[in-house]
Design an enzyme around this catalytic site. Sequence first.
Site, PDB file in Angstrom:
ATOM      1  N   GLY A  75       0.967  -0.991  -0.224  1.00 52.17           N
ATOM      2  CA  GLY A  75      -0.242   0.237   0.241  1.00 52.17           C
ATOM      3  C   GLY A  75       1.180   1.009  -0.405  1.00 52.17           C
ATOM      4  O   GLY A  75       0.032   2.587  -0.120  1.00 52.17           O
ATOM      5  N   THR A  76       2.094   1.259   0.096  1.00 53.52           N
ATOM      6  CA  THR A  76       3.019   2.417  -0.346  1.00 53.52           C
ATOM      7  C   THR A  76       3.736   2.449  -1.114  1.00 53.52           C
ATOM      8  O   THR A  76       4.175   1.941  -1.951  1.00 53.52           O
ATOM      9  CB  THR A  76       4.420   2.379   1.159  1.00 53.52           C
ATOM     10  OG1 THR A  76       3.241   1.576   2.739  1.00 53.52           O
ATOM     11  CG2 THR A  76       5.199   3.277   1.129  1.00 53.52           C
ATOM     12  N   VAL A  77       3.886   3.395  -2.020  1.00 53.26           N
ATOM     13  CA  VAL A  77       4.427   3.941  -3.080  1.00 53.26           C
ATOM     14  C   VAL A  77       5.603   5.531  -2.517  1.00 53.26           C
ATOM     15  O   VAL A  77       5.479   6.300  -1.736  1.00 53.26           O
ATOM     16  CB  VAL A  77       4.113   4.399  -4.318  1.00 53.26           C
ATOM     17  CG1 VAL A  77       4.755   5.012  -5.516  1.00 53.26           C
ATOM     18  CG2 VAL A  77       2.912   3.361  -4.523  1.00 53.26           C
TER      19      VAL A  77
END
Length: 256
Positions: A75-77
């Site tokens: 869920g992380t960029v």
Amino acid sequence: MKGFDFDERDTVDTYHKQLEAMKLAFADGQKYIADPARSHVPIQALLSDSYAEQRRRLIGRSALEPAPGEPPQGGTVYLCTADADGHMVSFIQSNYMGFGSGLVVPGTGIALHNRGHNFSLDPSHANRLEPGKKPYHTIIPGFITHKDRPVGPFGVMGGFMQPQGHVQVVMNLLDFGLNPQAALDAPRWQWLKGKTVEFEHQTPAHLVQALARRGHDAQWALNSTTFGRGQIIWRLENGVLVGGTEPRTDGQVAAW
């Protein structure tokens, strides 16, 4: 196959691997593939190189009982950027677990995160749940400076691997003098709990053995998907920008 010149052992190995790969593919397909208009199909995760490698490692010499896997749910960029005028940005965005809170701001398509998961319901805990309070989390867009001058942005995603990855990447850059790409390529370790520490398989065996002799519960990791995903931009003293990108997942250095 009579009449063909082939090595029987090699042929059996090839057929075996193809059969096992097909079994694993069908197991995933039967669990995840559906009408994308009616359900969430993790297409990018299922087709990612890291997940393919994770499934490939299950194939051994003996037939296995196929079972669906768990595609990576990131869920992380993280991204960083810099220009010739000296502007630099270190940016990270995260929905956290799954797809965040599952709540979307009406009319925007913006999903709200669920970082409050790290709050405690214990009233005596420092991170106890309270109105208007910011939860403890691991969102860390990093930035390195030297004598008040910007050196460059960097970041390593991956939940609670994030601060551990930051320490190791900075150590590689500053203590060991590695360039940005080498700093990201270097094998990593990950503390899990108690005395248990996992090491990537590229870590020199003598180092892991020495740490085990000092009382660490040193374990080899089966894959590298949990050791973080990072990006770096480093400005040299002559102004040249050097970029590094994560080898463990999708990443890219782009210049224009």
